[in-house]
Design a protein around this motif. Structure first.
Motif, PDB file in Angstrom:
ATOM      1  N   ASP A 381       0.854  -1.186   0.000  1.00 58.51           N
ATOM      2  CA  ASP A 381       0.000   0.000   0.000  1.00 58.51           C
ATOM      3  C   ASP A 381       0.892   1.239   0.000  1.00 58.51           C
ATOM      4  O   ASP A 381       1.593   1.499   0.980  1.00 58.51           O
ATOM      5  CB  ASP A 381      -0.889  -0.027   1.243  1.00 58.51           C
ATOM      6  N   PRO A 382       0.899   2.032  -1.077  1.00 51.84           N
ATOM      7  CA  PRO A 382       1.774   3.217  -1.113  1.00 51.84           C
ATOM      8  C   PRO A 382       1.494   4.197   0.025  1.00 51.84           C
ATOM      9  O   PRO A 382       2.400   4.917   0.455  1.00 51.84           O
ATOM     10  CB  PRO A 382       1.452   3.847  -2.478  1.00 51.84           C
ATOM     11  N   ALA A 383       0.254   4.219   0.525  1.00 55.49           N
ATOM     12  CA  ALA A 383      -0.090   5.130   1.615  1.00 55.49           C
ATOM     13  C   ALA A 383       0.589   4.738   2.918  1.00 55.49           C
ATOM     14  O   ALA A 383       0.693   5.555   3.841  1.00 55.49           O
ATOM     15  CB  ALA A 383      -1.608   5.168   1.802  1.00 55.49           C
ATOM     16  N   ARG A 384       1.056   3.478   3.010  1.00 54.49           N
ATOM     17  CA  ARG A 384       1.682   2.977   4.233  1.00 54.49           C
ATOM     18  C   ARG A 384       3.202   2.889   4.110  1.00 54.49           C
ATOM     19  O   ARG A 384       3.858   2.298   4.966  1.00 54.49           O
ATOM     20  CB  ARG A 384       1.134   1.579   4.553  1.00 54.49           C
ATOM     21  N   LEU A 385       3.746   3.481   3.079  1.00 52.82           N
ATOM     22  CA  LEU A 385       5.166   3.319   2.779  1.00 52.82           C
ATOM     23  C   LEU A 385       6.060   3.724   3.947  1.00 52.82           C
ATOM     24  O   LEU A 385       7.039   3.043   4.278  1.00 52.82           O
ATOM     25  CB  LEU A 385       5.513   4.138   1.534  1.00 52.82           C
ATOM     26  N   ALA A 386       5.724   4.823   4.615  1.00 52.15           N
ATOM     27  CA  ALA A 386       6.557   5.308   5.713  1.00 52.15           C
ATOM     28  C   ALA A 386       6.490   4.416   6.946  1.00 52.15           C
ATOM     29  O   ALA A 386       7.303   4.570   7.866  1.00 52.15           O
ATOM     30  CB  ALA A 386       6.152   6.734   6.086  1.00 52.15           C
ATOM     31  N   ASP A 387       5.517   3.484   6.995  1.00 55.89           N
ATOM     32  CA  ASP A 387       5.392   2.577   8.138  1.00 55.89           C
ATOM     33  C   ASP A 387       6.383   1.412   8.071  1.00 55.89           C
ATOM     34  O   ASP A 387       6.561   0.699   9.056  1.00 55.89           O
ATOM     35  CB  ASP A 387       3.971   2.022   8.231  1.00 55.89           C
ATOM     36  N   TYR A 388       6.988   1.202   6.894  1.00 57.13           N
ATOM     37  CA  TYR A 388       7.986   0.152   6.750  1.00 57.13           C
ATOM     38  C   TYR A 388       9.362   0.728   7.074  1.00 57.13           C
ATOM     39  O   TYR A 388       9.660   1.875   6.756  1.00 57.13           O
ATOM     40  CB  TYR A 388       8.003  -0.403   5.319  1.00 57.13           C
ATOM     41  N   ASP A 389      10.227  -0.072   7.671  1.00 59.68           N
ATOM     42  CA  ASP A 389      11.603   0.357   7.893  1.00 59.68           C
ATOM     43  C   ASP A 389      12.430   0.214   6.626  1.00 59.68           C
ATOM     44  O   ASP A 389      13.382   0.956   6.403  1.00 59.68           O
ATOM     45  CB  ASP A 389      12.227  -0.451   9.031  1.00 59.68           C
ATOM     46  N   GLY A 390      12.073  -0.750   5.817  1.00 60.91           N
ATOM     47  CA  GLY A 390      12.777  -0.974   4.564  1.00 60.91           C
ATOM     48  C   GLY A 390      11.929  -1.839   3.649  1.00 60.91           C
ATOM     49  O   GLY A 390      10.905  -2.407   4.073  1.00 60.91           O
ATOM     50  N   ILE A 391      12.341  -1.946   2.407  1.00 56.46           N
ATOM     51  CA  ILE A 391      11.662  -2.809   1.429  1.00 56.46           C
ATOM     52  C   ILE A 391      12.730  -3.562   0.651  1.00 56.46           C
ATOM     53  O   ILE A 391      13.708  -2.954   0.169  1.00 56.46           O
ATOM     54  CB  ILE A 391      10.798  -2.004   0.440  1.00 56.46           C
ATOM     55  N   VAL A 392      12.581  -4.865   0.543  1.00 57.29           N
ATOM     56  CA  VAL A 392      13.369  -5.651  -0.393  1.00 57.29           C
ATOM     57  C   VAL A 392      12.532  -5.789  -1.660  1.00 57.29           C
ATOM     58  O   VAL A 392      11.376  -6.235  -1.594  1.00 57.29           O
ATOM     59  CB  VAL A 392      13.716  -7.044   0.181  1.00 57.29           C
ATOM     60  N   PHE A 393      13.082  -5.384  -2.800  1.00 61.56           N
ATOM     61  CA  PHE A 393      12.355  -5.493  -4.061  1.00 61.56           C
ATOM     62  C   PHE A 393      12.980  -6.581  -4.920  1.00 61.56           C
ATOM     63  O   PHE A 393      14.194  -6.593  -5.131  1.00 61.56           O
ATOM     64  CB  PHE A 393      12.363  -4.172  -4.830  1.00 61.56           C
ATOM     65  N   VAL A 394      12.141  -7.502  -5.378  1.00 57.48           N
ATOM     66  CA  VAL A 394      12.557  -8.584  -6.274  1.00 57.48           C
ATOM     67  C   VAL A 394      11.836  -8.368  -7.587  1.00 57.48           C
ATOM     68  O   VAL A 394      10.595  -8.370  -7.643  1.00 57.48           O
ATOM     69  CB  VAL A 394      12.220  -9.962  -5.680  1.00 57.48           C
ATOM     70  N   LYS A 395      12.580  -8.173  -8.653  1.00 58.64           N
ATOM     71  CA  LYS A 395      11.996  -7.739  -9.915  1.00 58.64           C
ATOM     72  C   LYS A 395      11.095  -8.799 -10.535  1.00 58.64           C
ATOM     73  O   LYS A 395       9.949  -8.511 -10.902  1.00 58.64           O
ATOM     74  CB  LYS A 395      13.116  -7.350 -10.881  1.00 58.64           C
ATOM     75  N   ASP A 396      11.597 -10.002 -10.680  1.00 60.90           N
ATOM     76  CA  ASP A 396      10.830 -11.064 -11.327  1.00 60.90           C
ATOM     77  C   ASP A 396      10.937 -12.353 -10.511  1.00 60.90           C
ATOM     78  O   ASP A 396      12.032 -12.722 -10.079  1.00 60.90           O
ATOM     79  CB  ASP A 396      11.349 -11.324 -12.745  1.00 60.90           C
ATOM     80  N   VAL A 397       9.812 -13.018 -10.338  1.00 55.24           N
ATOM     81  CA  VAL A 397       9.758 -14.290  -9.614  1.00 55.24           C
ATOM     82  C   VAL A 397       9.417 -15.389 -10.611  1.00 55.24           C
ATOM     83  O   VAL A 397       8.252 -15.558 -10.991  1.00 55.24           O
ATOM     84  CB  VAL A 397       8.710 -14.246  -8.476  1.00 55.24           C
TER      85      VAL A 397
END
Length: 401
Positions: A381-397
């Motif tokens: 949820d982009p509105a909750r972005l600041a609630d995360y300490d970090g994000i691991v992004f995986v491009k393709d699964v």
């Protein structure tokens, strides 16, 4: 905008993760937006190995049955059993069939080989004894608790005999009836026997707590800790079965909340023995309420992460995982105006993002929310972005098959 996003990204390495926090979290959570994809579990394995070896984390926990997890812990800590047997009997939700989970267990056992017991890496399941189709019988946990007390506490202090428990429990298949998940009338959770069992379980746990100094001396802290888990499992299951039999509009809210409460209780118990890494679905680990659309309407409840964060404060940290595609499930390239679409446009296959910093850079305009074409994947949820300490992004699964 792409330049701003790029400035928030880092390699998925332990040092970069730890720079997100003012101090090492006692409980560091890594979430995933979908289950059953070994690619995401391989990212977890690699990051958790680094955090164990470089940052001193001493327990790896996953979203799996807490009682079954004891089978895995016995294997990795003491060498009990075989790897094949552990993968078959030590996991719920079918997680034992995962090659990445197998590799995790193999690595923990190898890591522990030759180490003194206090320095060994432990394993824990933190879920209740639950499946989507229903819940387990409380027999295993309740009889283990009663048997331990019978062996070490005066008989006249016990609230009941083993025979009484057996009579009240009845046949296990009445507890595990899958029809009860959708039809409260099929549940035995509010029968006279189940109500009496809840009272007895509460008395047994109270007696266990009252006798703690004696029990630890008579057995060991390790044995006491295990039986305390049985007590949590038994009381949690009986409470869950009670609400499975409920017919009010609150039924699914209570069931979802109880599951996350069980997860939180297990996490708080595990963190008492040292720093913990936990991997589970993002929705269980987030600090905000979880939400789900059910057949009777929307349901929301406090997640395990929210509960644990309330207890631990800055001792709890949450790194979510986001992804670009799962093409074999119909999840194709994300629209460019979504959070995942903006991240997908970057060249790397996987990276770590400072979420609060990214939230600031994307504050105006905010990215659109991605809509998942597949029920098994939940975008962030982009509105909750600041609630995360970090994000691991995986491009393709890619498909594991």
């Amino acid at each position: 905008m792409a330049t701003d996003i790029k400035d928030t990204t880092h390699a998925v390495e332990a040092e970069a993760v730890m720079r997100l926090f003012p101090a090492r979290p006692r409980l560091l959570a890594l979430g995933e937006p979908t289950h059953g994809e070994d690619t995401l579990l391989e990212v977890r394995n690699d990051l958790f190995r680094q955090l164990v070896e470089r940052e001193g984390y001493r327990t790896i926990a996953i979203e799996s049955d807490c009682v079954m997890g004891l089978v895995v812990d016995d294997y990795v800590t003491f060498g009990t059993g075989t790897l094949d047997d552990v993968m078959e009997r030590g996991f719920s939700h079918g997680w034992g069939a995962s090659a990445a989970n197998r590799e995790l267990v193999r690595w923990i056992r190898e890591y522990n080989d030759g180490r003194p017991e206090p320095d060994r890496l432990r394993f824990a399941g933190i879920d209740g004894q639950l499946e989507i189709s229903g819940a387990a019988s409380p027999r295993q946990a309740l009889t283990a608790l009663h048997g331990y007390l019978t062996a070490h506490v005066a008989a006249d202090l016990l609230p009941c005999t083993a025979e009484t428990l057996d009579r009240l429990l009845g046949a296990d298949d009445q507890w595990t009836n899958p029809d009860a998940m959708m039809d409260p009338a099929q549940s035995v959770g509010q029968s006279a026997e189940a109500r009496e069992l809840r009272l007895l379980a509460d008395d047994l746990v109270a007696l266990f707590d009252e006798q703690t100094p004696h029990l630890i001396t008579a057995t060991s802290r390790e044995a006491w800790d295990r039986v305390r888990l049985y007590g949590r499992a038994a009381t949690g299951l009986l409470r869950y079965h009670y609400w499975m039999a409920d017919t009010s509009q609150a039924r699914m809210t209570r069931l979802c909340a109880l599951r996350d409460r069980m997860m939180a209780d297990n996490l708080l118990a595990v963190v008492e023995r040292g720093p913990v890494l936990i991997h589970a679905h993002n929705s269980h680990l987030q600090r905000e309420k979880s939400r789900m659309q059910m057949w009777q309407g929307p349901v929301e409840w406090w997640s395990a992460g929210a509960l644990v964060s309330a207890h631990l404060g800055e001792g709890y940290a949450f790194v979510a995982t986001a992804l670009g595609t799962i093409r074999h499930q119909g999840v194709d390239t994300p629209p460019p105006d979504t959070l995942e679409g903006l991240l997908y446009a970057l060249p790397e296959d996987r990276y770590l993002i400072d979420a609060p910093q990214l939230a600031t850079s994307l504050a105006d305009p905010r990215p659109a929310a991605r809509v998942s074409p597949w029920f098994g994947y939940a975008p962030l949820d982009p509105a909750r972005l600041a609630d995360y300490d970090g994000i691991v992004f995986v491009k393709d699964v890619p498909s594991d098959r």
